[in-house]
Design a protein around this motif. Structure first.
Motif, mmCIF file in Angstrom:
data_model
loop_
_atom_site.group_PDB
_atom_site.id
_atom_site.type_symbol
_atom_site.label_atom_id
_atom_site.label_comp_id
_atom_site.label_asym_id
_atom_site.label_seq_id
_atom_site.Cartn_x
_atom_site.Cartn_y
_atom_site.Cartn_z
ATOM 1 N N TYR A 45 0.860 -1.185 0.000
ATOM 2 C CA TYR A 45 0.000 0.000 0.000
ATOM 3 C C TYR A 45 0.896 1.234 0.000
ATOM 4 O O TYR A 45 1.902 1.282 0.677
ATOM 5 N N GLY A 50 3.628 6.736 2.817
ATOM 6 C CA GLY A 50 4.728 5.800 2.946
ATOM 7 C C GLY A 50 4.299 4.458 2.378
ATOM 8 O O GLY A 50 3.134 4.266 2.025
ATOM 9 N N ILE A 51 5.259 3.539 2.266
ATOM 10 C CA ILE A 51 4.970 2.198 1.750
ATOM 11 C C ILE A 51 4.708 1.267 2.931
ATOM 12 O O ILE A 51 5.496 1.217 3.879
ATOM 13 N N THR A 52 3.599 0.549 2.869
ATOM 14 C CA THR A 52 3.301 -0.472 3.864
ATOM 15 C C THR A 52 3.138 -1.794 3.117
ATOM 16 O O THR A 52 2.268 -1.904 2.253
ATOM 17 N N ARG A 54 2.369 -5.829 3.308
ATOM 18 C CA ARG A 54 1.666 -6.730 4.220
ATOM 19 C C ARG A 54 1.680 -8.162 3.717
ATOM 20 O O ARG A 54 1.762 -8.414 2.514
ATOM 21 N N SER A 59 -2.557 -10.065 6.064
ATOM 22 C CA SER A 59 -2.446 -8.598 6.084
ATOM 23 C C SER A 59 -1.589 -8.045 7.216
ATOM 24 O O SER A 59 -1.502 -6.823 7.378
ATOM 25 N N ILE A 61 1.600 -6.602 8.982
ATOM 26 C CA ILE A 61 2.638 -5.774 8.359
ATOM 27 C C ILE A 61 3.976 -6.515 8.320
ATOM 28 O O ILE A 61 4.426 -7.069 9.323
ATOM 29 N N ARG A 64 7.697 -1.456 6.559
ATOM 30 C CA ARG A 64 7.229 -0.101 6.241
ATOM 31 C C ARG A 64 8.436 0.741 5.836
ATOM 32 O O ARG A 64 9.526 0.589 6.383
#
Lengths: 89, 200
Positions: A45, A50-52, A54, A59, A61, A64
């Motif tokens: 995402y 920012g980039i997350t 998963r 899902s 994490i 990050r």
């Protein structure tokens, strides 16, 4: 016996080996659902703010990453969920 | 819904004075997310106010929340990704109402959300008519992609502080970084001072 911690500068050597390789084939077992997946299979995402990334199974994490003008912030999970980078023979 | 207090409709200042530095206006309502959109039926929704010792001080279900006095703020919102949206209309409950009569020495609050998102704010920025838990946008139920059934609205700070899918407020004795703050975003996030990153 008191265990002394080391200066964080010692990480430069070990991490240079990790970050020199193409990362998307790295494997990881999710500490929450136990699914093994590659970096390329993570659900990402972002990229703003920012980039997350998963786990594709549950899902949770995996990492990050936030890019700021003067610094890149990277969070790579805790004790569990290590990334395994295959090395060339 | 119970008592409806009109919010501050419209602004007396021209829009040119209402654009924080580094922002551009948009008519869109961009969706930014750090994870999948949680599916929260209102029948299962709960909102909790938690004390500094972890004790749940108050909880509301959807019906009880709807019985609280409602307000209709119309405010500009400013995203750290540089867009600003003018005159957004909301309906919800002032955080002042949720905290009424609570005796606390807390200095900060962690807003907590379904799906695990968190963001930290000074308690003083949630009180005095500056923050709401909103469930309605533009006269319609808040869509899930924008944080429905309910989100925090703190329009004087960058919009990442207005946590989507909010499930509660946890009082803190000291400031702690939330989800984005822990990867370099500013602990306070004032758009008028461009407090985007830790170094700003």
């Amino acid at each position: 016996m008191v265990v002394q911690h080391l200066d964080g500068n010692m990480l430069a050597g070990p991490l240079s080996e990790v970050f020199a390789v193409e990362p998307t084939t790295a494997l990881r077992r999710c500490p929450h659902c136990r699914l093994v997946s590659s970096l390329a299979q993570l659900h990402v995402y972002g990229p703003r703010p920012g980039i997350t990334a998963r786990c594709p199974g549950c899902s949770a994490i995996a990492l990050r990453l936030a890019r700021h003008p003067d610094a890149l912030w990277l969070q790579l999970g805790g004790v569990e969920g290590a990334f395994r980078f295959p090395l060339a023979e | 819904m119970n008592t409806l207090s009109p919010g501050f409709h419209g602004h007396t200042r021209p829009r040119s004075d209402r654009l924080p530095p580094g922002q551009y206006p948009t008519e869109q309502f961009p969706v930014l997310s750090a994870g999948p959109t949680p599916d929260i039926p209102t029948s299962a929704w709960e909102f909790a106010l938690t004390g500094t010792d972890g004790e749940r001080l108050r909880t509301w279900d959807w019906t009880g929340f709807g019985d609280l006095p409602q307000e209709e703020p119309t405010v500009d919102i400013h995203c750290v990704t540089r867009w600003t949206k003018w005159d957004t209309s909301w309906c919800g409950v002032s955080v002042d109402v949720l905290l009424e009569g609570v005796d606390t020495s807390a200095s900060h609050v962690m807003a907590e959300s379904y799906g695990g998102y968190t963001t930290n704010l000074p308690l003083a920025d949630l009180t005095g008519g500056k923050a709401w838990i909103v469930h309605t946008f533009d006269g319609l139920p808040l869509p899930p992609e924008h944080g429905g059934p309910a989100r925090l609205l703190v329009p004087h700070l960058y919009f990442w502080k207005s946590a989507k899918w909010v499930s509660g407020l946890r009082l803190l004795d000291r400031d702690e970084p939330g989800f984005w703050e822990s990867v370099g975003y500013h602990m306070y996030g004032d758009p008028w001072h461009e407090q985007r990153n830790r170094s700003d």
